[in-house]
Write an enzyme that holds these catalytic residues in place. Sequence first.
Site, PDB file in Angstrom:
ATOM      1  N   ASP A  78       0.825  -1.366   0.080  1.00  0.00           N
ATOM      2  CA  ASP A  78      -0.027   0.053  -0.017  1.00  0.00           C
ATOM      3  C   ASP A  78       0.914   1.217  -0.043  1.00  0.00           C
ATOM      4  OD1 ASP A  78      -3.102  -0.737   0.523  1.00  0.00           O
ATOM      5  OD2 ASP A  78      -1.662  -2.197   1.707  1.00  0.00           O
ATOM      6  N   ARG A  86       4.579   2.246   2.746  1.00  0.00           N
ATOM      7  CA  ARG A  86       5.212   1.081   3.478  1.00  0.00           C
ATOM      8  C   ARG A  86       6.854   1.746   3.192  1.00  0.00           C
ATOM      9  NH1 ARG A  86       0.769   0.797   5.887  1.00  0.00           N
ATOM     10  NH2 ARG A  86      -0.782  -0.692   4.844  1.00  0.00           N
ATOM     11  N   ARG A 151      -6.663  10.524   2.174  1.00  0.00           N
ATOM     12  CA  ARG A 151      -6.042   9.439   1.453  1.00  0.00           C
ATOM     13  C   ARG A 151      -7.072   9.797   0.040  1.00  0.00           C
ATOM     14  NH1 ARG A 151      -7.381   4.043   4.094  1.00  0.00           N
ATOM     15  NH2 ARG A 151      -6.280   3.086   2.315  1.00  0.00           N
ATOM     16  N   LYS A 181      -9.344   1.719  -5.492  1.00  0.00           N
ATOM     17  CA  LYS A 181     -10.132   1.228  -4.344  1.00  0.00           C
ATOM     18  C   LYS A 181     -10.701   2.456  -3.414  1.00  0.00           C
ATOM     19  CE  LYS A 181      -6.052   1.847  -1.506  1.00  0.00           C
ATOM     20  NZ  LYS A 181      -4.826   1.236  -0.319  1.00  0.00           N
ATOM     21  N   HIS A 182     -11.818   2.354  -2.611  1.00  0.00           N
ATOM     22  CA  HIS A 182     -12.478   0.927  -2.457  1.00  0.00           C
ATOM     23  C   HIS A 182     -13.790   0.708  -2.796  1.00  0.00           C
ATOM     24  CE1 HIS A 182      -9.530   2.310   0.798  1.00  0.00           C
ATOM     25  NE2 HIS A 182      -9.194   1.280   1.068  1.00  0.00           N
ATOM     26  N   HIS A 194     -11.953  -1.251   9.420  1.00  0.00           N
ATOM     27  CA  HIS A 194     -10.740  -2.074  10.266  1.00  0.00           C
ATOM     28  C   HIS A 194     -11.807  -2.525  11.437  1.00  0.00           C
ATOM     29  CE1 HIS A 194      -8.445  -0.111   7.303  1.00  0.00           C
ATOM     30  NE2 HIS A 194      -7.412  -1.130   7.626  1.00  0.00           N
ATOM     31  N   ASP A 266      -9.873  -6.490  -0.010  1.00  0.00           N
ATOM     32  CA  ASP A 266      -9.223  -5.659   1.028  1.00  0.00           C
ATOM     33  C   ASP A 266      -9.227  -6.939   1.980  1.00  0.00           C
ATOM     34  OD1 ASP A 266      -8.296  -3.834   2.384  1.00  0.00           O
ATOM     35  OD2 ASP A 266      -9.939  -2.563   2.497  1.00  0.00           O
TER      36      ASP A 266
END
Length: 361
Positions: A78, A86, A151, A181-182, A194, A266
């Site tokens: 990601d 990352r 984002r 996404k998403h 999450h 996901d």
Amino acid sequence: MVQDNELTLKQKIAAMLMFGFRGSNVEDQGVVEIVSDITKLGLGGVLLFNYNVESPNQLTSLTSALKQADPKILIAVDQEGGKVQRLSSKNGFRSFDTAKKIAKNYSLEEAYSTYFEMAKILKNYGINFNFAPCVDVDTNPTCSVIGGYERSFSDNPETVIHYSKQFIDAHKEHKIVTTLKHFPGHGYARGDTHQGLVDMTNSANPNIELKPYQELFKESSYIAVMTAHIKNYNLDPEGLPATMSKEIITGLLREKLGFQGVVVTDALEMGAIKAHYKLKDVICHAINAGNDILVFTRNSAASPNSEEKDLWDTSPEKVINIIELAISNGDILKERIDESYARIIKLQELINTEQICEYEL
């Protein structure tokens, strides 16, 4: 090399699975295990997190070991920018601005140049699959996981489209797959999947949220789509999360919008899924819905507050066994596996061909 007509059903199933793993160095137990899963089972992909990336030299060694196990392996991260990247200055790479800052402060040409550099870094260090850009329309600033992290490029779908295209085209130049996404949209959400289920029946606006997908499908190649774990009874009368919904994935995404590329779930351990459904049911629904790659992060951060409610064993062998049994019981059709395998192989060939060719949508 094993030819397609020689592949076993187990190998085709394994190609549909993408797993996260612990460890960063080739001698770490988690890395040894995932390399074994790739070699012996034919695991289709891996997903890297911050704890898998320590430095440029270390990442080169890690991805080289993964590709030695299978040169076609899909290695995903990601890498959006901002809080979701990352590879960053923290582990010896370059940090990139959030999507919102890019759209606000960068011209389209500057955005392309920035994302070209991002893609170049990924390519140089062995990564071929970016779980970005986020094409959610930022209409609800109270959505902590999208608007709160900046984002989304904008609350204007046209802006989302224009800047997402720069992202996609820049990655395409380096033969890296990008992931819209998403789906079918998370920007209107008032919660974080999450943590748990998010019902968007009364808040979603498909007329706005689907625009980026409709436009980007027309113009771009080298793209996959990632599903959201949101519920919307207007799209699925049963109220299944989009990731598990045939109405949304096959009916809306594939049949109505015409997308025939790879669809990625996901993280299936996220609280919206793990805390409410059994592993077998999630796997069967996700495959029957039309997903091609099932993502298991094996990362507790993906599923806060759900560990005590359902102890999932998500080892690759366990997941493969569940799918094989479901096929033998008639809960999943073998043809459904063949469809996904064909899309995955096509994507792998696209990444690994010498000349860029168009990815048919």
